[in-house]
Design a protein around this motif. Structure first.
Motif, mmCIF file in Angstrom:
data_model
loop_
_atom_site.group_PDB
_atom_site.id
_atom_site.type_symbol
_atom_site.label_atom_id
_atom_site.label_comp_id
_atom_site.label_asym_id
_atom_site.label_seq_id
_atom_site.Cartn_x
_atom_site.Cartn_y
_atom_site.Cartn_z
ATOM 1 N N PRO A 23 19.876 -7.181 -14.614
ATOM 2 C CA PRO A 23 18.804 -6.977 -13.634
ATOM 3 C C PRO A 23 18.684 -5.531 -13.152
ATOM 4 O O PRO A 23 17.637 -5.123 -12.672
ATOM 5 C CB PRO A 23 19.204 -7.902 -12.469
ATOM 6 C CG PRO A 23 20.213 -8.832 -13.029
ATOM 7 C CD PRO A 23 20.923 -8.071 -14.099
ATOM 8 N N SER A 24 19.769 -4.777 -13.231
ATOM 9 C CA SER A 24 19.754 -3.382 -12.787
ATOM 10 C C SER A 24 20.893 -2.658 -13.478
ATOM 11 O O SER A 24 21.717 -3.264 -14.170
ATOM 12 C CB SER A 24 19.917 -3.292 -11.272
ATOM 13 O OG SER A 24 21.256 -3.593 -10.890
ATOM 14 N N ARG A 25 20.977 -1.363 -13.266
ATOM 15 C CA ARG A 25 22.065 -0.591 -13.869
ATOM 16 C C ARG A 25 23.382 -0.762 -13.110
ATOM 17 O O ARG A 25 24.394 -0.164 -13.482
ATOM 18 C CB ARG A 25 21.664 0.885 -13.931
ATOM 19 C CG ARG A 25 20.592 1.157 -14.965
ATOM 20 C CD ARG A 25 20.124 2.613 -14.933
ATOM 21 N NE ARG A 25 19.204 2.902 -16.012
ATOM 22 C CZ ARG A 25 17.912 2.606 -16.008
ATOM 23 N NH1 ARG A 25 17.400 1.983 -14.950
ATOM 24 N NH2 ARG A 25 17.131 2.910 -17.015
ATOM 25 N N THR A 26 23.367 -1.556 -12.059
ATOM 26 C CA THR A 26 24.608 -1.927 -11.381
ATOM 27 C C THR A 26 25.177 -3.142 -12.105
ATOM 28 O O THR A 26 24.756 -4.274 -11.896
ATOM 29 C CB THR A 26 24.346 -2.262 -9.907
ATOM 30 O OG1 THR A 26 23.806 -1.117 -9.248
ATOM 31 C CG2 THR A 26 25.643 -2.675 -9.199
ATOM 32 N N ALA A 27 26.101 -2.893 -13.028
ATOM 33 C CA ALA A 27 26.664 -3.964 -13.849
ATOM 34 C C ALA A 27 28.112 -3.628 -14.176
ATOM 35 O O ALA A 27 28.542 -2.477 -14.074
ATOM 36 C CB ALA A 27 25.849 -4.140 -15.134
ATOM 37 N N ASP A 28 28.863 -4.625 -14.587
ATOM 38 C CA ASP A 28 30.273 -4.440 -14.919
ATOM 39 C C ASP A 28 30.438 -3.454 -16.076
ATOM 40 O O ASP A 28 29.611 -3.396 -17.000
ATOM 41 C CB ASP A 28 30.896 -5.779 -15.311
ATOM 42 C CG ASP A 28 30.938 -6.761 -14.148
ATOM 43 O OD1 ASP A 28 31.138 -6.290 -13.011
ATOM 44 O OD2 ASP A 28 30.772 -7.965 -14.376
ATOM 45 N N TRP A 29 31.528 -2.718 -16.064
ATOM 46 C CA TRP A 29 31.785 -1.715 -17.097
ATOM 47 C C TRP A 29 31.806 -2.330 -18.484
ATOM 48 O O TRP A 29 31.392 -1.702 -19.465
ATOM 49 C CB TRP A 29 33.119 -1.010 -16.814
ATOM 50 C CG TRP A 29 34.324 -1.907 -16.990
ATOM 51 C CD1 TRP A 29 34.918 -2.681 -16.029
ATOM 52 C CD2 TRP A 29 35.058 -2.132 -18.204
ATOM 53 N NE1 TRP A 29 35.970 -3.389 -16.560
ATOM 54 C CE2 TRP A 29 36.088 -3.060 -17.900
ATOM 55 C CE3 TRP A 29 34.955 -1.642 -19.501
ATOM 56 C CZ2 TRP A 29 37.002 -3.502 -18.848
ATOM 57 C CZ3 TRP A 29 35.864 -2.095 -20.461
ATOM 58 C CH2 TRP A 29 36.875 -3.015 -20.122
ATOM 59 N N CYS A 30 32.267 -3.589 -18.568
ATOM 60 C CA CYS A 30 32.377 -4.221 -19.884
ATOM 61 C C CYS A 30 31.006 -4.483 -20.504
ATOM 62 O O CYS A 30 30.890 -4.578 -21.732
ATOM 63 C CB CYS A 30 33.173 -5.516 -19.786
ATOM 64 S SG CYS A 30 32.582 -6.678 -18.550
ATOM 65 N N VAL A 31 29.969 -4.600 -19.691
ATOM 66 C CA VAL A 31 28.628 -4.766 -20.232
ATOM 67 C C VAL A 31 28.267 -3.548 -21.079
ATOM 68 O O VAL A 31 27.770 -3.659 -22.201
ATOM 69 C CB VAL A 31 27.601 -4.949 -19.105
ATOM 70 C CG1 VAL A 31 26.176 -4.955 -19.662
ATOM 71 C CG2 VAL A 31 27.865 -6.245 -18.346
ATOM 72 N N PHE A 32 28.524 -2.372 -20.527
ATOM 73 C CA PHE A 32 28.187 -1.137 -21.231
ATOM 74 C C PHE A 32 29.166 -0.857 -22.381
ATOM 75 O O PHE A 32 28.800 -0.226 -23.371
ATOM 76 C CB PHE A 32 28.182 0.034 -20.256
ATOM 77 C CG PHE A 32 27.137 -0.101 -19.178
ATOM 78 C CD1 PHE A 32 25.802 0.139 -19.454
ATOM 79 C CD2 PHE A 32 27.487 -0.476 -17.892
ATOM 80 C CE1 PHE A 32 24.833 0.008 -18.477
ATOM 81 C CE2 PHE A 32 26.529 -0.609 -16.899
ATOM 82 C CZ PHE A 32 25.196 -0.374 -17.189
ATOM 83 N N ALA A 33 30.394 -1.330 -22.228
ATOM 84 C CA ALA A 33 31.409 -1.033 -23.242
ATOM 85 C C ALA A 33 31.242 -1.865 -24.504
ATOM 86 O O ALA A 33 31.483 -1.371 -25.609
ATOM 87 C CB ALA A 33 32.799 -1.250 -22.658
ATOM 88 N N TYR A 34 30.817 -3.125 -24.382
ATOM 89 C CA TYR A 34 30.853 -4.025 -25.520
ATOM 90 C C TYR A 34 29.482 -4.499 -26.010
ATOM 91 O O TYR A 34 29.390 -5.070 -27.103
ATOM 92 C CB TYR A 34 31.715 -5.248 -25.189
ATOM 93 C CG TYR A 34 33.147 -4.905 -24.889
ATOM 94 C CD1 TYR A 34 33.995 -4.438 -25.894
ATOM 95 C CD2 TYR A 34 33.665 -5.027 -23.601
ATOM 96 C CE1 TYR A 34 35.313 -4.120 -25.616
ATOM 97 C CE2 TYR A 34 34.988 -4.703 -23.318
ATOM 98 C CZ TYR A 34 35.799 -4.251 -24.324
ATOM 99 O OH TYR A 34 37.106 -3.922 -24.056
#
Length: 447
Positions: A175-186
């Motif tokens: 929903p926004s760029r405020t997300a868990d690090w693992c979302v961006f990592a994997y």
């Protein structure tokens, strides 16, 4: 790779009907921002001529009921325990084409669908996973300084849930760029979704409707300069909080702040229920006195008439309200919406309050700080009671213009139509394997 939320403005119309399978544990009568989002999307897809099959839990308006049990962390919400047999048969019957082009599975739950993802991929069904909860905040909030336990839980979560899920996802939506690090990592590709709401249902009070509609045609620069004094004789504002009563929502802060001298004539109306309600009621009695707290305890939640209690009560617990129209009335008849939650990935209640022409005084943290930058002047620093009280005082003083600005923001920024066009275009690119279009729409690359 990150697909920006504005990526689908070009070529917004869908070129052909899609066959969409929506798997979600979040649907009315469950009340949450995720449930409202799913309901709006499903209706919008169907209104646009697409074929939508909904898999959800018992008690919801769905096409296929999945086996489920109460969520042990929040018993009012049910969670899947298995993939429905009908769906498994459709995937395993290789003599018949699968009747879906794409599955949209709604996280952070949908756990059993992890085991069905290889079948979806084998049968040529594209996979879109949307991920709506900021679990890093939950980890800090519930495990605190217990780093070892936190690391163990996080490791298990990554190994057995998140990594297998996104491994099969063509796109992960947030929903926004405020997300868990693992979302961006994997995640192989990330799509920042638009979040729309029904601005005709969440609307101002009837006595404000004309003046707010006229405001939409006024340039913002002129509007914000026209500070019109309010002649109301009310001594203090009526604040409304709408949401679940759980530890991560930080309702404690809202209640404890009621003892601040600047808020001595303020009324706080709490709409919602949850595991923390009894404790919060006790806290309210400590802060303002038992005789100044009203808690609706009937079989049905309180209605808008509870606001009449504001002349003698300072904290009012209205209970869980499932009727969106009634919730909208609470927003519209309050002076300000308030929230101290830093765990949000979007904050649907903020958009709802703005749509009802009710200014939102919220914490400058998490998704609030990025999605709602246009109301930064109404935000307070996390944990700062003085700043919170000051923002309430100032916003209430200028509430006539603030209400008009709020409605204008909601209509211009958060319409459900834009959210539907945004997701349909992304689905099309995935289904048609138009990698060049997705590639051209990537705004940010994350590692």
């Amino acid at each position: 790779m990150l697909i920006d939320e504005d990526s689908t403005r070009a070529n917004e119309g869908a070129s052909k009907p899609l066959r969409i399978l929506m798997a979600t544990e979040y649907l009315p009568p469950h009340i949450s921002g995720i449930a409202n989002r799913c309901k709006n999307l499903i209706k919008g897809y169907r209104d646009n001529g697409h074929h939508v099959t909904v898999v959800s839990v018992a008690g919801t308006d769905c096409d296929i009921v999945a086996p489920s049990v109460p969520n042990p962390f929040y018993t009012a919400q049910r969670m899947f325990i298995a993939v429905p047999l009908l769906l498994l048969w459709q995937l395993l019957d290789f003599t018949t084409p699968v009747p879906y082009d794409i599955i949209h599975a709604v996280g952070p739950l949908c756990f059993p669908f992890i085991f069905a993802m290889p079948l979806f991929k084998l049968r040529g069904v594209k996979v879109y996973i949307s991920y709506h909860v900021y679990l890093q905040y939950y980890k800090r909030h519930y495990f605190g300084d217990n780093l070892i336990l936190g690391m163990i839980v996080e490791g298990l979560y990554l190994l057995f849930y998140f990594m297998p899920l996104v491994c099969f996802a063509d796109v992960v939506g947030i929903p926004s760029r405020t997300a868990d690090w693992c979302v961006f990592a994997y995640s192989k590709r990330i799509h920042v979704m638009k979040s729309g709401l029904d601005t005709t249902l969440f609307a101002p009070r009837e006595d404000e409707a004309v003046s707010v509609a006229e405001t939409l045609a006024t340039p913002t620069s002129q509007l914000t300069q026209r500070v019109v004094p309010d002649q109301s004789s009310r001594a203090g504002p009526i604040l409304v909080y709408v949401g679940r009563l759980a530890a991560e929502k930080n309702v404690d802060f809202l209640i404890a702040s009621m003892k601040h001298p600047k808020l001595a004539k303020t009324t706080l109306v709490i709409v919602g229920d949850g595991p923390e309600r009894q404790r919060l009621e006790g806290l309210a009695e400590e802060i303002v006195g038992a005789d100044r707290v009203y808690s609706y305890s009937g079989s049905q939640p309180g209605d808008i008439g509870l606001l009449k209690q504001s002349s003698s009560k300072r904290v009012i617990f209205a209970g869980m309200i499932t009727d969106e129209r009634e919730t909208a009335r609470f927003y519209a008849h309050a002076d300000l919406f308030v929230s101290a939650s830093a765990s949000e990935t979007f904050g649907f209640t903020v958009a709802e309050s703005l749509s009802c022409a009710t200014p939102a005084v919220v914490v400058r943290s998490g998704a609030f700080a990025t999605i709602y930058r246009m109301i930064d002047e109404w935000m307070f620093e996390e944990g700062n009671v003085e700043d919170y009280a000051d923002k309430i005082t100032r916003t209430f003083k200028d509430r006539v213009v603030a209400r008009k600005v709020s409605r204008r923001i909601a209509v211009n920024q958060f319409s459900v139509e834009a959210a539907i066009r945004n997701l349909l275009k992304t689905y099309e690119c995935i289904v048609d394997e138009r990698e060049h279009e997705l590639e051209s729409l990537d705004a940010v690359k994350e590692k």
